[in-house]
Design an enzyme around this catalytic site. Structure first.
Site, PDB file in Angstrom:
ATOM      1  N   ASP B  10     -17.946  25.331  -0.824  1.00 15.02           N
ATOM      2  CA  ASP B  10     -18.122  26.546   0.122  1.00 15.02           C
ATOM      3  C   ASP B  10     -17.061  27.450   0.015  1.00 15.02           C
ATOM      4  OD1 ASP B  10     -16.655  24.497   1.129  1.00 15.02           O
ATOM      5  OD2 ASP B  10     -17.153  24.858   3.346  1.00 15.02           O
ATOM      6  N   HIS B 242      -6.470  20.411   2.142  1.00 13.45           N
ATOM      7  CA  HIS B 242      -7.639  19.550   2.126  1.00 13.45           C
ATOM      8  C   HIS B 242      -8.263  19.609   0.873  1.00 13.45           C
ATOM      9  CE1 HIS B 242      -7.222  19.547   6.459  1.00 13.45           C
ATOM     10  NE2 HIS B 242      -7.248  20.832   6.507  1.00 13.45           N
TER      11      HIS B 242
END
Lengths: 308, 321
Positions: B10, B242
């Protein structure tokens, strides 16, 4: 010509509903998609093809979801028999299932003929939920979806709170209910009481002496027996055929109204409950046309017409 | 033979770094990118995925658009407060010239896995809607996937999108639960290690001093991400690593110490999206998940620096966005 698509976990009463559509003048069944529910998928597929062949029709049967989205499957052999057809052990159908997966076939059909094909669902809503996740545009392309689903403001059948189709895959049901599709809910309560087929209905159907009449009672013989032993009731409830009757003869509906309906997915006790906001206390936009009451003699006549 | 990976993402600022690092690795072959809502809406995420493959002329890599919302829970918000409305730090990059693959992401994943049985490693770094959908459309893919290495979840670390939950899992907890119980080899690179891996302004200064299309793009999009980490965590220009941690784990798993436990995902209530490890097997049996709990931070940062600054051969380089 009315074009329809049937999504079904084909076991006894689904088979009768399919028969009704195939026998109804002016209705064209574009496709039948099967989904695990009453019985495992291969059995649903086989039973759907058996029914199509019995009616002497050619309709493609597609195979869909093998299990609910998140929950474990829960088969209903106790009600539909070990083959899902009352233990009649009909011979293997000659026609194989289609190779295209059901969800893909549904998306193709509704995209090719937007606004043209009415959808009727007779089983858990897994296939439709997957189709909507893959193709959110179906919301604009399916003009109407009539569902045998839920229990509006009344008791359930698989649990005190829930009807089987919604209970077995409540997350899929929630996806469908909140999707924006134009939905009609035919709850299981509509097949209770006088709407059941009774002894004199059996006699009448047998007296017709048609393959369709005999098939209707034969494939439901486990259901009749289970009902008698379990509930002490010799009558036969037919939720899927009532749903089909409403599609074929909308005039049999005596009372209907639109409400916001949501599905309980969190509680174990009320899992799959169709929570109907009948009094509009949530002030949410109605999403479901709820059927409250049908003309019972007219429903039975609709069935009988297809058995003569 | 490079290892075939399919990135489900995403993008997303940290997704961009992860994708670009993967594209620079000679050990990895990106066979496709699938997109999902999450850090921004799926339209913007899909445009960004195209921009990222086009940045250095990797136009041959197909990009397939996926889910625009979670499977079951209605969508409430996407992460545009972290990544900008466009998912690229509000930089309004030029439109990509390429087209999306015609298939839905879930169909694309199924077809790739079936085409290369036993070879594809899935790298989900967004909400798991596409993977969950693929699992239910074709349960037969499970034994055909080589491995799944995802960014998501948290076992001992607190959540980031809520006190209990990490954002990727929170955005589609039902899909995540399907992925955690599927029974394929699965590694969950979660906040336990990604919040212990911190990129500092000094690292960025060193990175931006190397001029290539990748570092130029990162320099442009990164400030929005730094600003979020400053406002929420007071990190003075630093930020957690992340999504790129998934690429680091894939290339050098020895940089992490892992523990194996079954993982459940909470799908309701205040704990929505929380990943719960059943360390003592007190609940019903579930497959064991590899959970990195400790990380060699310097090693990961060095690896990422090396990947992002690695020269690509001039013939590979197209027109920078």
């Amino acid at each position: 010509m009315q074009r329809i698509w049937i999504d079904t976990d084909t076991a006894s009463d689904d088979a009768v509903a399919i028969l009704m559509a195939l026998r109804w003048p002016g209705v064209q069944v574009e496709g039948i998609s099967t989904v695990a529910g009453n019985v495992p998928l291969e059995m649903c597929s086989r039973n759907a093809r058996t029914t199509v062949e019995l009616c002497g029709k050619v309709v493609p049967v597609f195979e869909g979801a093998v299990r609910p989205l998140l929950r474990e499957p829960y088969w209903a052999f106790f009600f539909h028999g070990p083959d899902g057809m009352g233990g009649m052990n009909y011979p293997e159908p000659k026609t194989p299932p289609q190779e295209t997966p059901a969800v893909e076939a549904m998306i193709q059909a509704f995209r090719q003929s937007p606004g043209e094909i009415t959808l009727i669902t007779l089983g858990p809503l897994t296939n439709l939920a997957l189709a909507l996740a893959l193709a959110p545009d179906l919301v604009e392309k399916i003009p109407l979806c009539i569902m045998m689903a839920g229990a509006a403001c009344t008791v359930g059948n698989i649990t005190p709170a829930a009807e089987y189709n919604v209970w077995v895959d409540p997350e899929a049901a929630r996806m469908v209910y909140l999707s924006g599709l134009p939905l009609v809910q035919v709850g299981w309560e509509l097949c209770r009481g006088e709407a059941n087929l009774n002894e004199s209905d059996y006699q009448y159907i047998r007296s017709l002496d048609t393959i369709y009449g005999h098939f209707t009672l034969d494939c439901n013989r486990q259901a009749i027996q289970t009902n008698r032993e379990w509930l002490g009731d010799p009558a036969l409830p037919l939720p899927d055929p009532i749903t089909m009757a409403i599609l074929l003869e909308p005039g049999i509906v005596r009372r209907r109204s639109k409400h916001f309906v949501d599905i309980e997915t969190i509680s174990e006790m009320t899992r799959g409950m169709t929570v109907v906001d009948e009094r509009n206390v949530t002030k949410k936009e109605p999403n479901v046309d709820v059927i409250w009451e049908i003309d019972i003699p007219a429903w039975k006549e609709t069935l009988f017409k297809t058995l003569r | 033979m490079p290892r075939k990976i399919l990135i489900d993402c995403d993008p997303g600022i940290d997704d961009a770094m992860a994708i670009l690092a993967a594209l620079h690795s000679p050990e990895l072959e990106v066979v496709g990118i699938t997109t999902v809502f999450g850090n921004a809406d799926v339209e913007n995420c899909s445009l960004n995925a195209l921009r990222l493959v086009e940045l250095e002329g990797n136009d041959q890599i197909p990009v397939a658009r996926g889910c625009q919302r979670a499977l079951v829970v209605p969508l409430e918000s996407v992460g545009t407060h972290v990544h900008g409305l466009d998912g690229m730090g509000n930089t309004n990059l030029p439109l990509p010239h390429g087209q999306l693959d015609g298939r839905h992401a879930a169909e694309f994943i199924i077809e790739m896995v079936q085409t290369y049985p036993g070879e594809i490693t899935l790298l989900p770094i967004g909400p798991l809607s596409n993977i969950g959908l693929a699992l239910r459309l074709e349960p037969g893919i499970v034994p055909l996937v080589k491995e799944v290495v995802l960014m998501g979840g948290n076992i001992y670390a607190p959540g980031n999108i809520s006190p209990l939950a990490e954002a990727n899992i929170y955005h589609d907890p039902h899909a995540a639960d399907l992925v955690f119980r599927a029974g394929w080899p699965l590694t969950m690179v979660g906040l336990d290690v990604t919040t212990k891996t911190v990129i500092t302004p000094a690292f960025l200064e060193r990175l931006y001093a190397v001029h290539n299309p990748v570092t130029r793009l990162l320099e442009r999009i990164q400030p929005c991400y730094q600003q979020f980490h400053q406002e929420v965590f007071g990190m003075d220009g630093s930020f957690h690593v992340h999504d790129p941690s998934v690429v680091a784990y894939l290339l050098q798993p020895d940089l992490y110490r892992i523990q194996q436990m079954p993982v459940y995902v909470e799908t309701e209530g205040r704990g929505l999206g929380q990943t719960v490890a059943d360390g003592r097997r007190q609940w019903a049996e579930r497959p064991l998940i590899n959970i990195p709990l400790e990380v060699d931070e310097a090693g990961v940062l060095e690896l990422l620096f090396e990947l992002l600054t690695r020269p690509v051969s001039p013939s590979d380089v197209g027109t920078p966005g």
